[in-house]
Structures are given as C-alpha cells and as structure tokens.
Design a protein around this motif. Structure first.
Motif, short mmCIF file in Angstrom:
data_model
loop_
_atom_site.label_atom_id
_atom_site.label_comp_id
_atom_site.label_asym_id
_atom_site.label_seq_id
_atom_site.Cartn_x
_atom_site.Cartn_y
_atom_site.Cartn_z
N ALA A 3 10.51 12.76 -7.01
CA ALA A 3 9.70 13.95 -7.25
C ALA A 3 8.85 13.80 -8.51
CB ALA A 3 10.61 15.18 -7.37
N ALA A 4 9.44 13.26 -9.57
CA ALA A 4 8.69 13.06 -10.81
C ALA A 4 7.58 12.04 -10.61
CB ALA A 4 9.63 12.61 -11.92
N ARG A 5 7.87 10.97 -9.86
CA ARG A 5 6.85 9.94 -9.64
C ARG A 5 5.69 10.49 -8.81
NH1 ARG A 5 7.65 4.57 -10.45
NH2 ARG A 5 6.11 3.13 -9.55
N VAL A 6 6.05 11.24 -7.76
CA VAL A 6 5.00 11.83 -6.94
C VAL A 6 4.17 12.81 -7.75
CG1 VAL A 6 4.59 13.38 -4.98
CG2 VAL A 6 6.19 11.48 -4.75
N SER A 7 4.83 13.61 -8.58
CA SER A 7 4.09 14.57 -9.40
C SER A 7 3.13 13.87 -10.34
CB SER A 7 5.08 15.43 -10.19
OG SER A 7 4.40 16.34 -11.05
N MET A 8 3.58 12.79 -10.98
CA MET A 8 2.70 12.06 -11.89
C MET A 8 1.55 11.41 -11.15
SD MET A 8 5.27 10.32 -14.68
CE MET A 8 6.21 11.36 -15.80
N HIS A 11 -11.47 3.18 -10.90
CA HIS A 11 -10.14 2.56 -10.75
C HIS A 11 -9.46 2.45 -12.10
CE1 HIS A 11 -7.86 -1.41 -10.85
NE2 HIS A 11 -7.06 -0.58 -10.19
N GLU A 12 -8.12 2.75 -12.09
CA GLU A 12 -7.33 2.53 -13.32
C GLU A 12 -5.86 2.31 -12.91
OE1 GLU A 12 -7.05 5.73 -16.04
OE2 GLU A 12 -6.08 7.11 -14.62
N ARG A 13 -5.14 1.70 -13.79
CA ARG A 13 -3.71 1.48 -13.59
C ARG A 13 -2.93 2.72 -14.02
NH1 ARG A 13 -2.69 -4.25 -14.19
NH2 ARG A 13 -3.96 -5.22 -12.57
N PHE A 14 -1.72 2.79 -13.51
CA PHE A 14 -0.79 3.85 -13.92
C PHE A 14 -0.60 3.72 -15.43
CE2 PHE A 14 3.42 6.13 -13.56
CZ PHE A 14 2.90 7.26 -12.97
N THR A 15 -0.86 4.76 -16.19
CA THR A 15 -0.91 4.66 -17.65
C THR A 15 0.44 4.28 -18.22
OG1 THR A 15 -0.41 7.01 -17.91
CG2 THR A 15 -2.73 6.40 -17.69
N ASP A 16 0.40 3.64 -19.37
CA ASP A 16 1.65 3.28 -20.06
C ASP A 16 2.45 4.51 -20.44
OD1 ASP A 16 0.96 0.65 -19.80
OD2 ASP A 16 0.05 0.52 -21.82
N MET A 38 0.83 -1.19 0.00
CA MET A 38 0.00 0.00 0.00
C MET A 38 0.87 1.24 0.00
SD MET A 38 -2.53 1.23 3.02
CE MET A 38 -3.22 -0.42 3.10
N ARG A 39 0.55 2.24 -0.76
CA ARG A 39 1.33 3.46 -0.85
C ARG A 39 0.78 4.57 0.04
NH1 ARG A 39 4.98 3.79 -5.04
NH2 ARG A 39 5.65 1.68 -5.50
N GLY A 40 -0.59 4.72 0.16
CA GLY A 40 -1.11 5.81 0.97
C GLY A 40 -2.51 6.20 0.57
N ILE A 41 -3.15 7.04 1.43
CA ILE A 41 -4.51 7.51 1.19
C ILE A 41 -4.49 9.01 1.02
CG2 ILE A 41 -6.83 7.69 2.21
CD1 ILE A 41 -6.19 5.18 3.77
N PHE A 42 -5.25 9.53 0.08
CA PHE A 42 -5.33 10.96 -0.19
C PHE A 42 -6.80 11.36 -0.19
CE2 PHE A 42 -1.67 9.11 -2.16
CZ PHE A 42 -0.64 9.93 -1.75
N GLN A 43 -7.07 12.43 0.52
CA GLN A 43 -8.47 12.85 0.69
C GLN A 43 -8.72 14.17 -0.01
OE1 GLN A 43 -9.45 11.03 5.04
NE2 GLN A 43 -8.77 13.12 4.96
N ARG A 44 -9.89 14.35 -0.55
CA ARG A 44 -10.35 15.60 -1.14
C ARG A 44 -11.83 15.80 -0.78
NH1 ARG A 44 -6.70 17.29 -5.15
NH2 ARG A 44 -4.75 16.24 -4.60
N PRO A 73 0.04 -5.22 -9.57
CA PRO A 73 0.94 -6.27 -10.06
C PRO A 73 2.16 -5.67 -10.77
CG PRO A 73 -1.34 -6.70 -10.73
CD PRO A 73 -1.30 -5.33 -10.16
N HIS A 74 3.29 -6.36 -10.60
CA HIS A 74 4.55 -5.96 -11.25
C HIS A 74 4.99 -4.55 -10.82
CE1 HIS A 74 3.91 -9.50 -13.73
NE2 HIS A 74 2.73 -9.00 -14.14
N GLY A 75 4.54 -4.11 -9.65
CA GLY A 75 4.99 -2.83 -9.14
C GLY A 75 4.35 -1.63 -9.79
N VAL A 76 3.30 -1.81 -10.63
CA VAL A 76 2.62 -0.69 -11.28
C VAL A 76 1.53 -0.18 -10.35
CG1 VAL A 76 1.29 0.06 -13.28
CG2 VAL A 76 3.10 -1.65 -13.55
N PRO A 77 1.53 1.12 -10.00
CA PRO A 77 0.53 1.63 -9.04
C PRO A 77 -0.89 1.56 -9.60
CG PRO A 77 2.38 3.15 -9.30
CD PRO A 77 2.49 2.16 -10.39
#
Length: 459
Positions: free
Chosen positions: A57-62, A140-145, A1-7, A119-123
């Motif tokens: 930083a780039a990963r967090v931004s994306m 829900h969606e996977r981290f885009t290609d 698990m990476r984390g929860i973000f609220q809005r 799976p395979h480390g893709v968020p």
C-alpha cells in the motif's frame, strides 16, 4: 514492466509483490510449548500478511504520488514548450528510450504515465503527451532516493514490529500454557494419589483456582469417577466380608461335626476339607479388613535378625536363615510374622528347596529355587483368587501373597517380587528361583495410623 496509467480517462494496472519465506520451527512437547509455538506462528503469519499489505500500500501510494507529479510536470512542460525553445524540466522530444506500451498510448492521442522496472529494482517513472506536430513530449525520472529511504525505514519498522509480535505472542503462550500445564500437572498428581488408594484426595481441590475451564470439568469428572469406583469397591468389600462372616458359623459347626466322626480315611478327608474351608474364610475376612484401610499396626522395637531366626525355626527348621547385618526396627511383630509366614508358605508350596531367608539391615529376602513367579504377578502384583501359571501356583487361592502385601502396607513396608536368572540371560530363559523382598521403613509408619504399644510394667 509494472503497468500503464492513463490521464484522463485512462485505465491503470496495479503493482504486485511476492515474498517467499521459510521458517524452521522446533516444536517441543508439552502444552506450554505447543501453545506458545501456535500463538507465535499465528502472530508471525498475521504480522507477515499485514507487513506485505502495508508495504504494498505504501509503495503504491508513493508511486501514485510520483505519477501525479510526473503528470503535472509533463502538462506544464507542454504549455511552456514552443518553437525555438528547449523542453523544460529535462523533458525530451521523441525520446528513443520511451517504452513501447507508453508510446502506443500516446500515439492514440492520449496523455499517459507509465511505471517500469529500472536497474537494481528501482522503478522508473514516465510521463508523455502528444504534440500538435505529431511528435511526442516525454519526461522520465527514477524513483527518488527520499522515497527509497522512506520505504527502507518502513520495511525496518515492519520487521521490528513483526519480531515484537512473535516474541510477545510466544511470551503470552508460555504464560497461558504454563498456567494450564501447572493445573494439569496438579490434576495428574492428585489422580495418581487417588490411584494409589488415597481416597481423601480431591482433584478439583488440588488444582485450585477461581476460574472455571475445561480443566475443572476434567477434575470434577475424575473426582466423580473416583467416588463411584470407591463406592463400588467398598460395596464389594462389604459383600465379601459379610459372606465370609456368615460362613464362619456353619464352617465352624462343620469342623466340629467332623471331629465327632469315627476314625478313618473318609473322616480325615472331611476334616482336611473343612479345615481348608475355614482357613479360606479367615483369609477372605482378613483381606476384607485390609482393603478397608482400618487396620493399625501395634509398634514395638525388635531386633530383626533375632526375631526372624526364632520365628522361622519354629515354622520350618529346614529353612536356612542368614543374618548379614543385625538391625533394630520399630514394627508390629504379629503382622511381620504374618508376612514372613505367608512368604515361606508360598515358597514351600510353589517353589523348590532349598528355601533361604536373608536378613540384611531392614531388608528381609525369601528365596526358593523353583520356576519363579508368574509374569502377571511380576507385572501387576499379587491378586486375590489368581494363582498364576500351573508351574508355580497350581494350588491355593492366591490370597497368601495378597495378605502379605496388605500387611506390609499396614507396616509402611514395601514388598517386591522378582525371578532369579543367570547373569546376562534373556527373559525367555527359565528362572532359577523366586525372591520376595520385604523392605521395612526406617521410621515407624505413623502415616498409616499406627500407634506404639506400651511395654508392660516392670520391663
């Protein structure tokens, strides 16, 4: 698990990434390679640290962008969803795969986004919002290609940049270290020349350069030390020469007075001691002149084997002379005779017969069959007023070999000493004799300031 973000009003957790690296570095000796290795290591550490920071930083931004997009879609889907219509954009009602942490936040009446490891480390990007009827609308969606490709390209650029930094730092280290190493080698070479007695050599001038650094400070310190030592040695030499010179007159008077004494054993003892004192004074004066580096050889062409045979026959007929190979040499006969006689006197006084002299080309060897030279002499060379061990040098003042070495230096020759032991015997086995070897130069010693003696007219 990476984390929860609220809005809106929700908190969020950051993303962490650890990478273990192990670099094997081969460190070579020498300032150039040590400095190059140090700069390369520092550059590598800085490059890795910056790469990790940029990557995260780039990963967090994306991920933030993906979360914002997911939040906008779930809001739009909430507005478009109604009775009898399916959820738009692929959203689902009460999706059983929704993460428990996200579900807990939504049941509290909050809209929230969530990032989990797929799976395979893709968020995986999740967004959910509670409906009025108590159900949960989620998307829900996977981290885009495309994002994955961007991160891959970024990682490759960071790797290439890190390698370039390391190689650039290494090249810079080699350049700077090479310059410093060259300066230090020049300083060491000049210092060795000073140690060999070349007093006109200056370490600061030898290293050159216009930039002043610690190397210049070291060179100036060495020059100052060499000047101080030279002044002290010169002062001691002058004192020794003055004392010996002042002693010549009273010693000569003492020797003359001893000749006037009546015959008898006491008179012989007085004459013998007075003559020994006169010889010592003359030897001290000669050593002082040799130390002053003012002596010059008067060169003549001689047949070395014939010269040695005649001189040794006059000095001691019991000495065996063998000429293996005759050779014509240019040297100072008087100084060569002085060296030869001193070596013979040392062999006769401290060695045992038979004494053998061998002439082979430009090399003269004087061997005896005594206990050998002292270890201190073999290690450090002749030293004035040091006679060595009682086995070989229990008599004399240690000036004979010192004078021989000094005269050889004026001739441009090399004088070496060694002991003779059985083949393969260890060093603790007693020596079977001592050998002094005089190596005459192939060319006239003009570097010592010598000059040829012109032959007399008619010859």
């Amino acid at each position: 698990m990476r984390g929860i973000f609220q809005r809106p009003g929700g908190g969020g957790a950051g993303i962490g990434l650890n990478r273990d690296t192990s670099d094997g570095v081969s460190i070579r000796t020498g300032i150039r390679w040590k400095l190059s290795t140090a700069i390369a290591l520092v550059g590598a550490l800085v490059a890795i640290a910056l790469s990790l920071v940029v990557h995260n930083a780039a990963r967090v931004s994306m991920l933030d962008n993906s979360r914002d997009l997911a939040d906008e879609r779930i809001q739009l889907a909430q507005r478009m969803y109604g009775p009898g219509r399916p959820p738009p954009f692929g959203a689902k009602i009460d999706d059983p795969a929704i993460p428990a942490d996200l579900l807990a936040k939504v049941t509290e009446g909050r809209r929230a986004t969530y990032v989990s490891d797929g799976p395979h480390g893709v968020p995986d990007i999740w967004a959910a919002v509670p409906l009025r009827d108590g159900r949960v609308l989620s998307w829900h969606e996977r981290f885009t290609d495309r994002n994955a490709d961007v991160m891959k390209d970024l990682d490759q650029a960071l790797i290439i940049g890190s390698i370039a930094v390391v190689f650039g730092g290494s090249a810079l280290g080699v350049l700077i270290g090479g310059q410093l190493s060259r300066r230090l080698r020049k300083a060491a070479s000049a210092a060795n020349q000073v140690a060999k007695g070349e007093t006109d050599v200056r370490v600061r001038e030898a290293i050159g350069g216009v930039v002043r650094d610690e190397t210049d400070d070291l060179a100036r310190a060495v020059d100052a030390m060499a000047d101080a030592l030279q002044q002290r040695i010169e002062a001691e030499r002058r004192v020794t020469a003055d004392i010996a010179h002042e002693l010549r007159t009273p010693v000569t008077g003492l020797l003359t007075a001893a000749e006037l004494l009546p015959p008898g054993r006491p008179t012989e003892l007085v004459r013998d001691r007075a003559q020994a004192m006169r010889t010592l004074v003359e030897d001290v004066l000669e050593v002082a002149r040799l130390d002053g580096a003012s002596e010059r050889a008067e060169l003549q062409d001689i047949m070395l084997g014939e010269f040695v045979s005649r001189r040794v026959a006059v000095k001691d007929a019991d000495v065996d002379v063998r000429v293996v190979h005759e050779s014509e040499v240019t040297t100072d006969p008087r100084r060569l005779e002085r060296v030869l006689f001193n070596l013979l006197a040392n062999a006769s006084r401290h060695g045992k017969p038979p004494i053998e002299v061998t002439v082979e080309g430009r090399v003269i060897r004087v061997r005896d069959h005594g206990p050998g030279f002292p270890e201190a002499l073999l290690a450090e060379g002749p030293s004035r007023f040091r006679t060595g061990s009682s086995d070989r040098a229990g008599h004399g003042h240690g000036l004979g070999l010192t004078i021989a070495a000094g005269q050889a230096r004026v001739l441009g020759a090399r004088l070496t000493f060694r002991n003779v032991r059985p083949a393969g015997a260890p060093d603790d086995v007693p020596a079977e004799g001592a050998v002094a070897v005089l190596w005459l130069p192939e060319h006239a010693p003009t570097n010592t300031g010598s000059y040829p003696m012109l032959p007399a007219s008619g010859k």
